[in-house]
Structures are given as C-alpha cells and as structure tokens.
Design a protein around this motif. Structure first.
Motif, short mmCIF file in Angstrom:
data_model
loop_
_atom_site.label_atom_id
_atom_site.label_comp_id
_atom_site.label_asym_id
_atom_site.label_seq_id
_atom_site.Cartn_x
_atom_site.Cartn_y
_atom_site.Cartn_z
N UNK A 400 -20.15 12.90 -24.87
CA UNK A 400 -19.20 13.97 -24.56
C UNK A 400 -17.92 13.86 -25.37
N UNK A 401 -17.28 15.00 -25.60
CA UNK A 401 -15.94 15.00 -26.19
C UNK A 401 -14.94 14.62 -25.10
N UNK A 402 -13.71 14.26 -25.47
CA UNK A 402 -12.70 13.97 -24.43
C UNK A 402 -12.54 15.11 -23.42
N UNK A 403 -12.56 16.36 -23.92
CA UNK A 403 -12.41 17.51 -23.00
C UNK A 403 -13.62 17.65 -22.08
N UNK A 404 -14.82 17.41 -22.62
CA UNK A 404 -16.03 17.50 -21.80
C UNK A 404 -16.06 16.40 -20.73
N UNK A 405 -15.64 15.20 -21.11
CA UNK A 405 -15.59 14.11 -20.14
C UNK A 405 -14.56 14.41 -19.04
N UNK A 406 -13.46 15.02 -19.44
CA UNK A 406 -12.45 15.41 -18.45
C UNK A 406 -13.01 16.47 -17.50
N UNK A 407 -13.82 17.35 -18.05
CA UNK A 407 -14.40 18.44 -17.24
C UNK A 407 -15.39 17.89 -16.20
N UNK A 408 -16.21 16.90 -16.59
CA UNK A 408 -17.17 16.36 -15.61
C UNK A 408 -16.45 15.51 -14.56
N UNK A 409 -15.34 14.88 -14.96
CA UNK A 409 -14.53 14.14 -13.98
C UNK A 409 -13.97 15.11 -12.94
N UNK A 410 -13.53 16.25 -13.43
CA UNK A 410 -12.97 17.28 -12.54
C UNK A 410 -14.03 17.78 -11.55
N UNK A 411 -15.25 17.95 -12.03
CA UNK A 411 -16.35 18.37 -11.15
C UNK A 411 -16.57 17.35 -10.03
N UNK A 412 -16.63 16.07 -10.41
CA UNK A 412 -16.89 15.02 -9.43
C UNK A 412 -15.77 14.92 -8.39
N UNK A 413 -14.56 15.21 -8.82
CA UNK A 413 -13.41 15.18 -7.90
C UNK A 413 -13.44 16.38 -6.95
N UNK A 414 -13.73 17.56 -7.50
CA UNK A 414 -13.66 18.80 -6.70
C UNK A 414 -14.90 19.01 -5.83
N UNK A 415 -16.04 18.45 -6.22
CA UNK A 415 -17.30 18.60 -5.48
C UNK A 415 -17.63 20.06 -5.17
N UNK A 416 -17.79 20.87 -6.22
CA UNK A 416 -18.06 22.31 -5.99
C UNK A 416 -19.45 22.54 -5.38
N UNK A 417 -19.63 23.68 -4.69
CA UNK A 417 -20.94 23.98 -4.11
C UNK A 417 -21.98 24.28 -5.20
N UNK A 432 -19.40 23.29 -15.80
CA UNK A 432 -18.03 22.76 -15.64
C UNK A 432 -16.98 23.81 -15.96
N UNK A 433 -17.29 24.70 -16.91
CA UNK A 433 -16.31 25.72 -17.31
C UNK A 433 -16.16 26.81 -16.26
#
Length: 435
Positions: A400-417, A432-433
């Motif tokens: 992943x790029x730094x932005x992509x890694x940040x995006x998957x971290x955000x997913x894991x934190x937010x736990x979207x449905x 993620x987007x």
C-alpha cells in the motif's frame, strides 16, 4: 554495596524505555531524577531493525543509526542525549530482585537502586528449543534473535557460511523476515513450521498462499506440518543437521529459531496482579501496586476499542504505551490531564521487496481482494478485510501507499457496516474511499 536513589526508574532498555525517556524530557525532568537500567550494553534502539536492515548483505544498518526514536520519524537519541538531559543510563546491569513494597531493585552484582516511581519495560524473551528438551539444541550455530548481541553473532555466522545451508525453524514474524534476509545473503534457505500455513496468528490461508509462493520463487524452500525434534553436530560441537518429526533430516550450517517468546515478568511474581500472561494495568498503565507502571509487551491493558483486556506484543504499542505511562505519571503530579489509552492494534512487516500493514482485529469472516498471485515475481497489491457482526473490524494491505495504509487504518478504527461480502470483495480498496 552502593545504593542509588532516583525519582523515576525505567527497568528495561528496549524501545519502550527510549520513548518513555523522550516523553519525560518533553514534559520536564530534572538532572539526576530519571534512570534507565538495562542488561544490554547499549542505549535503547529500534529493535525491529535486527531482523531486517541489520542483516542486509549491503548497506547494513549499524548503531548509532537506529537508536530510538528514528523508527517513528523522531530525533535519534544518541547516548550523549541522555547525558545532556541528565538521565542516567545504567547499562550492562541485570536486575535479579525486585522489592515493590520496599521500592528497591537489586542487581546481580549486589547494587541497590531505590525509586519513587517505577516503569516496568522488561519486554519479552525468546523461547529456546532447549527449554523443551530438544536433543542437540545447545549446538553451536543455532541462533535466536532478540538483542543486538544475538544479531552480531548471526552476522558473523552468515559471513563465515557464505553459500551454506540455513534452516529457519518457525513461520511467524521472525521466520519470514529472517528467511528473506538469509536468502538475500546467498544462503540456501529452508523454512520449517508445524502449522498448515505461515503466520497463522494473522494470515488467512489466502494471504499466506501469496507469501509462500513469493518466497518459493525467491528460492526459499518451505516444509509445513512438522517440527524440529533434534540436531546433529560435528566434533567441534557445530550444528550439521536438523532432524524433523516427519523423519526427514536437513543439512544445516546455520539454524535460526523463531518460535515465539514470553513476557519477562518473573521478577514480579506474587507482587503484582497478572492477567493473560502479563501484568494487569489500567488505561494509564498503572499496575495493582501504587507508583508502579508496566508498558509494552509485559502489560495486559484495557483495549478500549474492543472493550476487553489484551496483551499486545508489537513495537508500535511499546512506543505508545511508554508515552502514555509517562503522561499519566506527570498528570498525577499535577502536570495537565491525560486521556485513557485508546489503541488501534497495528502490525507490519517488510521482507524482500514486500511490505504489509494490518490494522484492527482479525476475527470473523474474511474477504480477499486484489491480486494475490505470487507468480509475477514482483509485489502485487492485495489485501483482506475481516467482518464481524456486520461490521468491518480489520484490514490488511500488501504494497500500500502511505495514503492507502492510512485509509485502511481509518476503516479499522471506524468499523463501518458491511452489507454484502461479495460487494466488499468487488470494491476492494475502493471501499475505503466510500467511508
């Protein structure tokens, strides 16, 4: 013997100790108030370098290049930094007795160190095959990797056995990273582990298939479903072969063992409350004993995101828990406030030209996305999501790029449905987007 008194003592000289020292310096510590006691002979350093760049055949990392806190992009704390800050580095000193009620530590040479506040940052030690009574496991040429002295011995062996045969026992972090770096050094490498696929604590079968294929393409031989049960050695006591439970024997000039470890808590048995193999703490890393904190690998703490107690062995948590404990100590002295520790589990690894990151929790159903075909011979972008109770709880990404890694971290934190696993697989990284 001499007795020394400090306001604060950090016991242990690993990553956590260095990050705690930096936080103390940031929040204010007077000369002579803080001491770090370490059985290692060097100032705190970024331990992950030992299984990666330290062993490279060219451009290898060496101290002082990877003293903390360069691993997180911070200032490198050279030994003289501690001197400038009035922090006493007490190195090559092994503590053999801890009296928490009496607030004292005793070294193997009989020195006594008294403290007002103690941070336990003793980390983990490796499991050795000799602990399990494996025949011949004391032979020369069998290595474990935990400290810089271990790495130096391994470097020496790699150079002495150029073109030789290496056997790596274990298929976790250490097994995968060291198999790669031994191969880069031109050794003939075989990796052996008992599980059906590598890194089973984190990887799914689909994730592991990529890495096993990639390693095979790089010339690493993999033997699964069996364990080392003995070693042969020559007249000089040097290892010559690894005997496997399935009856096979592998020639070996160098053996590296990575079969896990255990937190170093034995000094405190019966003095502190323990849980899940570690020292139980609150969200500020306070233990059951007043003025005693535990951080890093040894701490079992409340993981707020999942509302449960966990023990986490990873450098990222070692850094952040150390900083949290120091903030809490300073807050207890009236210096500002500190919020509860709210940690997002994070793991990563680098080997060959691969680099993956994982965030969150690896529980529930899994969805693989992207191209996990290793036959291309170059890194491809693929990943996996973990879904539990209709929510995305974990995310893994290779290359992943730094932005992509940040995006998957955000997913894991937010736990979207997640409404459809098939749609999630189709969306892949694009999911993620949407969040």
């Amino acid at each position: 013997m001499a007795e020394k008194q400090f306001k604060y003592v950090i016991l242990g000289g690993g990553v956590a100790a260095g990050y705690a020292a930096r936080e103390f310096a940031k929040l204010g510590v007077n000369p002579g108030e803080l001491a770090i006691i370490s059985k290692e002979a060097v100032a705190p350093y970024e331990r992950p370098a030992l299984s990666k760049a330290y062993l490279f055949p060219q451009g290898a990392a060496r101290l002082p290049g990877f003293h903390v806190c360069v691993g997180s992009g911070g200032e490198r704390l050279l030994p003289e930094w501690y001197t400038e800050k009035g922090i006493e580095l007490i190195l090559s000193t092994e503590i053999v007795k801890a009296d928490l009620a009496g607030k004292s530590l005793t070294s193997s040479s009989g020195e006594i160190f008294k403290y007002d506040t103690l941070i336990i940052a003793t980390g983990s030690t490796v499991f050795k095959l000799s602990d399990f009574g494996v025949q011949g496991a004391e032979a020369k040429g069998i290595f474990y990797l935990r400290e810089i002295d271990d790495a130096d011995k391994l470097v020496e062996a790699i150079q002495a056995k150029k073109g030789g045969k290496a056997v790596v026992v274990g298929g976790g972090y250490i097994g995968l990273e060291l198999s790669a770096v031994l191969r880069l050094n031109g050794l003939d490498v075989t990796m052996v582990y008992p599980e059906p696929w590598c890194m089973p604590r984190l990887f799914t079968a689909g994730i592991a298939a990529f890495y096993e294929g990639y390693y095979a393409n790089k010339g690493v031989k993999i033997i699964k479903g069996t364990v080392a049960v003995g070693f042969d050695s020559n007249g000089e006591g040097e290892v010559t072969a690894v005997k496997l439970k399935d009856g096979r024997t592998l020639e070996a000039d160098v053996v590296v063992v990575g079969v896990g470890g255990r937190p170093l808590t034995s000094l405190f048995k019966g003095q502190l409350e323990e849980e899940k193999g570690g020292i139980k703490t609150d969200a500020f890393f306070k233990t059951s004993v007043a003025d005693v904190y535990a951080v890093g690998d040894v701490a079992t703490f409340p993981l707020k995101l999942y509302e449960e107690l966990r023990r986490v062995e990873h450098v990222d948590h070692s850094r952040k828990s150390a900083e949290q404990a120091v903030k809490a100590i300073k807050a207890s002295e009236g210096m500002g406030a500190v919020e509860e520790y709210d940690y997002l589990p994070y793991f990563y690894s680098r080997s060959f030209d691969l680099s993956w990151q994982f965030y969150g929790d690896n529980v529930g159903e899994t969805v693989l996305f992207g191209d996990n075909d290793p036959s291309a011979g170059k890194p491809t972008k693929f990943g996996s999501y973990w879904v539990k109770d209709g929510k995305l709880v974990g995310a893994f990404l290779e290359s992943g790029t730094p932005d992509e890694n940040k995006a998957i971290a955000n997913l894991a934190r937010l736990q979207p449905p997640v409404h459809s696993l098939d749609q999630l697989a189709a969306d892949g990284l694009a999911f993620a987007s949407k969040i």
